[in-house]
Design an enzyme around this catalytic site. Structure first.
Site, PDB file in Angstrom:
ATOM      1  N   HIS A 123      -2.550   2.849  -4.759  1.00 17.55           N
ATOM      2  CA  HIS A 123      -2.084   2.390  -3.442  1.00 17.55           C
ATOM      3  C   HIS A 123      -0.657   1.868  -3.554  1.00 17.55           C
ATOM      4  CE1 HIS A 123      -5.689   2.888  -1.005  1.00 17.55           C
ATOM      5  NE2 HIS A 123      -6.413   2.425  -2.005  1.00 17.55           N
ATOM      6  N   GLU A 164      -9.633   2.290  -5.816  1.00 20.27           N
ATOM      7  CA  GLU A 164      -9.414   3.695  -5.447  1.00 20.27           C
ATOM      8  C   GLU A 164      -8.294   4.406  -6.218  1.00 20.27           C
ATOM      9  OE1 GLU A 164     -11.073   3.729  -0.934  1.00 20.27           O
ATOM     10  OE2 GLU A 164      -9.028   3.048  -1.136  1.00 20.27           O
ATOM     11  N   ASP A 220       0.866  -1.185   0.000  1.00 19.87           N
ATOM     12  CA  ASP A 220       0.000   0.000   0.000  1.00 19.87           C
ATOM     13  C   ASP A 220       0.896   1.226   0.000  1.00 19.87           C
ATOM     14  OD1 ASP A 220      -2.332   1.763   0.277  1.00 19.87           O
ATOM     15  OD2 ASP A 220      -3.373  -0.095   0.772  1.00 19.87           O
TER      16      ASP A 220
HETATM   17  C1  ACM Z   1     -10.791  -0.971   0.015  1.00 16.45           C
HETATM   18  O1  ACM Z   1     -11.309  -0.943   1.142  1.00 16.45           O
HETATM   19  N1  ACM Z   1     -10.262   0.130  -0.509  1.00 16.45           N
HETATM   20  C2  ACM Z   1     -10.764  -2.193  -0.784  1.00 16.45           C
END
Ligand code: ACM
Ligand code: ZN
Length: 594
Positions: A292, A357, A217
């Site tokens: 991420h 995201e 991440d």
């Molecule tokens: C997530 O909670 N962004 C998969």
């Protein structure tokens, strides 16, 4: 509200104060002078088995008890049990190669007529028989045996004056879903190998079979990749700002040179994967893309559109714009190299590629991305993400693996063979199943164990939002709107622990337990057998097991909350006291001021 059984309604006058004491029934343990006669309430197995019949009598362990196996691969399963029995009871039982006696034995019998992971458990006063088709079935049969024994079985020291007996039972059991998982985010905070190994034991004890490791991440790259050493030399470390709230860490301070971080070496990963195998747990690696990945871009800036130096952030990043550039072929070369090393370490059928995201602002202006879009005939950046994921899927498929990703991978068109992990509610999962894709349901409202589980003012800091134990228990991966055909695409579900606000092992345990117990029943047990009150009763014994195992489980479900109701006509205020359990007493004292 559902917790009406023991709710006391109190009319409160202005001059009274209430002080509240919550307590709960502890089921009493037996006295030992005579052999215990078991009743059905003595059976407290979590997750609830498919069918349990209690017969008269019991089986008692002593030093002459033997375990007879049907194949060498069952040895680890038996040895685990033998070791723990010795610690807590002092009884040292042996494995026997052959069935020399039909008395005082635990016999493992292969039964190919049973389904995957299923087991039949029969105990009589003479012997215990566990039948299964595979090692998973034998493991789960042994987990059931552990839970039939007194909860002191799990203790780390010798328990005196105990009778180590189990009731005579016939248990038929099999899981409802094949994917029963827990995700650990080891990026936002790093959890070492020892904790991961412990978590594997605990998953197996709950008959769970998937450990999804969120290895990458923005705030940390946590797996050694030999070809790209900077991923961990640079990407695994960040300025230590643990004293600040996660979302206020973007200030620079003199003390910030202290590094926070860590990563798993490839040797660590091999050990984790091999250990998990002995517990019938598949470890699924998540290698996030395209977003991420600030930690990767900090190590190798050319992976992003901007090719600028950035640092590994110490806390929250939003929106996430420093993402991989799919316009450059070198990005795919990098990812194929990384995935090749990852797939050599993790034998799992599924490889998780994240996909969530991504803010694709830079893709819109990047010359490489624009050129790629023109070349591939892509109109929107969502289509570019879809192109990205499809290319990665092709690579993963070429190694005989399957791609799984968060539900954003639906946007711009789903890759042909992709499995969708639905986190933004059930919506993505429903859409994917309609299109004939497999799905793993993990809607945040039911599965995100990083959310609060009790009143905000008394709980340790957590992600905003509320996920009490009973809500996890209500989770059904098959949504009511699904057709039977769509439902066949639901592989199962999982609990996810994101770790922005969780930095220690004990806090991690607190967030996971007992919500994992509720999740295990939601994923293993037949829907028609689910019963919150019954589960609550069994959970009281599970708490004792957690205690014996030294798990820092949460007791938030006992916490009392009060609702007030004002009746202007009657000039009264009603205070309604409740906690999550219908079986607990809520006691209160009313003190007069004068
Ligand atoms: C997530 O909670 N962004 C998969
Ligand atoms: Zn680009």
């Amino acid at each position: 509200m559902i917790y009406t059984n023991n709710i006391k309604k109190i009319i409160m006058r202005r001059t009274y104060f209430l002080s509240l004491i919550a307590s709960f029934f502890l089921l009493t343990s037996c006295s030992l002078s005579t052999k215990k006669e078991f009743i059905i309430n003595d059976i407290n197995i979590i997750p609830k088995p498919l069918e349990t019949i209690l017969n008269k009598g019991s089986f008692t362990f002593d030093k002459n008890t033997k375990i007879v196996l049907s194949s060498a691969s069952q040895k680890t399963i038996a040895s685990d049990f033998i070791q723990q029995l010795k610690i807590s009871s002092g009884i040292d039982i042996a494995i026997s190669e052959k069935e020399e006696s039909t008395q005082n034995v635990i016999i493992f019998k292969k039964d190919t007529a049973l389904t995957k992971e299923a087991y039949l458990f029969t105990s009589t006063s003479d012997k215990i028989t566990i039948k299964a088709k595979d090692d998973a079935g034998f493991l789960y049969g042994m987990q059931t045996l552990k839970q039939l024994l007194p909860t002191e079985f799990e203790a780390s020291s010798l328990q005196k004056d105990m009778e180590w007996s189990i009731p005579n039972v016939e248990i038929k059991d099999k899981p409802r879903f094949g994917w029963r998982g827990l995700m650990l985010d080891v990026s936002r905070h790093f959890f070492d190998k020892e904790y991961v190994l412990k978590t594997i034991d605990r998953l197996a004890a709950h008959k769970m079979n998937v450990l999804h490791l969120h290895l990458i991440d923005d705030q940390g790259w946590r797996i050694e990749i030999k070809k790209y050493p900077k991923l961990t030399d640079v990407g695994a470390w960040r300025a230590d700002k643990e004293d600040l709230h996660w979302n206020t860490r973007n200030i620079k301070r003199p003390s910030d040179s202290i590094k926070y971080g860590g990563f798993y070496t490839q040797t660590d990963i091999k050990e984790i994967v091999a250990y998990a195998k002995t517990k019938q747990i598949t470890v699924i690696p998540e290698i996030e893309l395209p977003a991420h990945v600030t930690s990767a871009v900090a190590a190798y800036p050319h992976l992003s559109c901007k090719n600028e130096h950035i640092e590994v952030p110490s806390g929250g990043v939003w929106p996430i714009t420093d993402i991989y550039c799919p316009g450059k072929e070198s990005t795919f070369d990098f990812l194929e190299d990384v995935l090749s090393e990852v797939m050599a370490l993790f034998p799992s059928k599924y490889i998780h590629i994240g996909g969530d995201e991504a803010t694709k602002t830079f893709w819109k202006t990047c010359t490489h991305c624009k050129k790629k879009m023109r070349k591939e005939g892509l109109k929107e950046v969502d289509e570019l993400q879809s192109y990205f994921v499809k290319r990665i899927e092709k690579f993963i498929n070429s190694k005989d693996r399957k791609l799984v990703g968060w539900d954003e991978i639906l946007e711009g068109g789903l890759a042909p063979d992709a499995t969708v992990m639905s986190w933004r509610g059930f919506k993505g999962g429903l859409e994917a199943a309609k299109e004939g894709h497999d799905v793993v349901m993990t809607p945040g409202d039911y599965c995100y164990v990083n959310l609060y589980q009790g009143p905000y003012d008394v709980e340790p800091i957590a992600q905003g939002g509320y996920l009490p134990l009973n809500k996890v228990y209500q989770f059904d991966p098959v949504h009511e709107s699904m057709t039977p055909k769509e439902a066949t695409h639901v592989l199962g579900g999982q609990a996810n622990l994101w770790s922005e606000f969780v930095s220690t092992n004990s806090h991690s345990e607190y967030m996971i337990f007992p919500r994992l117990a509720a999740m295990s029943e939601a994923l293993w047990s037949e829907k028609k057998h689910k019963n919150w009150e019954d589960f609550s009763t069994r959970l009281m014994q599970q708490f004792k097991r957690y205690k014996s195992q030294g798990i820092n489980y949460s007791e938030s479900s006992f916490l009392i909350s009060g609702d007030t109701k004002v009746d202007l006509e009657k000039k009264t205020i009603s205070l309604i006291l409740k906690n999550e359990f219908p079986i607990t007493d809520i006691r209160y004292v009313i003190n007069s001021e004068d």
